[in-house]
Design an enzyme around this catalytic site. Structure first.
Site, PDB file in Angstrom:
ATOM      1  N   ASP A 207      13.420  -5.286  20.693  1.00  0.00           N
ATOM      2  CA  ASP A 207      13.146  -3.878  20.985  1.00  0.00           C
ATOM      3  C   ASP A 207      14.412  -3.039  20.840  1.00  0.00           C
ATOM      4  O   ASP A 207      14.368  -1.907  20.349  1.00  0.00           O
ATOM      5  CB  ASP A 207      12.577  -3.734  22.392  1.00  0.00           C
ATOM      6  N   HIS A 267       8.634  -6.048  28.632  1.00  0.00           N
ATOM      7  CA  HIS A 267       8.296  -6.016  27.209  1.00  0.00           C
ATOM      8  C   HIS A 267       6.820  -5.633  27.107  1.00  0.00           C
ATOM      9  O   HIS A 267       5.932  -6.467  26.958  1.00  0.00           O
ATOM     10  CB  HIS A 267       8.559  -7.379  26.575  1.00  0.00           C
TER      11      HIS A 267
END
Length: 446
Positions: A207, A267
């Site tokens: 990410d 996440h």
């Protein structure tokens, strides 16, 4: 159980399903090491030394493992002089594919691969492991709620945690990638109480990499693209720009290198991408985002970027237009990137995930980030953090790390509403996961 073992540079051994563990001939001495009792392998990990490294990878027949192993076998993570022993674990139905993968690894003829073991037995896979990368988990199917995904993965992570505690080396480091990564990491660690919780982490680097790349792309102004297409020689040699014209939108542009960006939290769609401390490398120098934006035409000269977001004054806030772009475009794009990849290629991210895993392991286990501006994003246990996140969840923070250790960085002033949302989600996931774990333990005893 089937076991397929390649001892590269020595011999090829296939141990059939009915063969007792540990009966290989003396010419296959590595087999004795793989299948030795745990008592003679419970010693500190040699990660900080110059010995061989044993790496266990679950989900070994999957596409991420297929992209990750070449990075390991060519010295990207542990260095060009260190041999690796690979343990590939997957379910029984995938052992045939693992055997084929092991053959391919042998055919690469890498000097750095000592041996390869393909197995469906977690204890075989984790025996003597220095590093474990948990890629394997139950996938999220269409229509499946997140709580259903947690319930499916808890038994898998609990089994892996128990096998790690029993068979891996005392200093083993565990990286959990299988989703839901943060809560899977919590369950694996909970099931391995003899392994310090600081030895577990979950992947947030992908990410962060996505965030860096998207911000870098935004920094490419039309002026920069015109200069690039005209062959200007002002590009950084380590990172070239790909040109995207108005007529051809299928060419992705790569902007300057970006650092000082992080991803906080779970996440999941509650993650918070943070660019408040961003810097870009322009003409070989790291400059604050404000300077980079003015250099690339994103802000007019003299525009003032307000309110430092770190107490040391190195971070910055953005004017209203950029704040709107970040909140309305950048943050959703980072959160949804995995879905967009699946829509485009019909499969989840593999190459970028493997690259992020390699960078995570390299920074965590070897190259120290201490004293640098950037640090990295890493899912770690929240215990004692300075940001008010409840203890006993795995949460992505900016950390500095190296030599197998990490430290949550202080001095940030994050968006607390964003952090609270992600923390609440993780607390709820923890409750559901621990309930599932307790129920499965009760059933096992009954």
């Amino acid at each position: 159980m089937r076991l397929f073992a390649l001892f590269l540079g020595t011999a090829l051994a296939f141990v059939p399903q009915d063969t007792p563990v540990g009966v290989a001939s003396h010419s296959y001495q590595p087999t004795a090491a793989v299948h030795g009792t745990s008592s003679n392998l419970r010693r500190p990990s040699p990660l900080s030394e110059q010995g061989d490294v044993c790496v266990a990878i679950t989900g070994g027949a999957g596409q991420i493992a297929y992209a990750l192993v070449p990075l390991l076998m060519h010295g990207r993570v542990f260095g060009e002089g260190r041999k690796v022993s690979l343990r590939l674990l997957d379910i029984e139905a995938c052992v045939g594919a693992l055997e084929g993968f092991a053959m391919e690894i042998q055919d690469c003829n890498s000097d750095l691969v000592k041996e390869v073991v393909a197995t469906s037995d977690p204890e075989v896979a984790f025996m003597g492991a220095d590093v474990a990368v948990l890629l394997g988990g139950f996938p999220r199917l269409p229509g499946m709620e997140r709580r259903d995904l947690i319930a499916k993965n808890v038994p898998i992570m609990a089994e892996h945690g128990r096998a790690l505690a029993k068979c891996a080396k005392d200093g083993v480091r565990v990286l959990v990638v299988a989703n839901p990564a943060c809560t899977n990491c919590l369950i694996a660690a909970t099931s391995a109480p003899s392994i310090p919780r600081s030895h577990f982490s979950s992947l947030a680097r992908l990410d962060q990499d996505r965030l860096s790349a998207m911000l870098a792309e935004k920094l490419c102004s039309e002026e920069t693209l015109e200069q690039t297409s005209a062959g200007a020689r002002t590009q950084e040699p380590e990172r070239q720009h790909a040109v995207r014209t108005r007529q051809d939108r299928n060419i992705l542009q790569l902007g300057p290198s970006v650092r000082g960006v992080y991803v906080w939290g779970n996440h999941s769609p509650t993650m918070w991408p943070d660019v408040s401390g961003a810097e870009a490398k322009i003409d070989g120098r790291w400059v604050p985002l404000q300077t980079a934006l003015q250099r690339h035409g994103g802000l007019p000269n003299g525009t003032r970027l307000l309110s430092p977001a770190r107490e040391d004054g190195t971070a910055l806030d953005l004017d209203s237009a950029w704040r709107d772009w970040i909140s309305e475009t950048l943050v959703p794009a980072v959160r949804e990137r995995g879905t967009k990849v699946i829509e485009a290629r019909g499969k989840s991210s593999a190459l970028s995930a493997a690259n992020a895993i390699a960078n995570h392991l390299k920074d965590w286990l070897h190259s120290s980030t201490s004293g640098t501006h950037a640090g990295v994003s890493m899912g770690v246990f929240s215990d004692g953090n300075p940001y008010g996140v409840p203890d006993d969840v795995v949460f992505s923070f900016p950390v500095e790390c190296g030599e197998g250790r990490h430290r949550i960085l202080h001095g940030f002033r994050p968006d607390m509403a964003m952090l609270d949302e992600s923390a609440k989600e993780l607390v709820e996931e923890r409750r559901e996961a621990l309930e599932t774990l307790r129920e499965s333990e009760r059933q096992a005893l009954s």
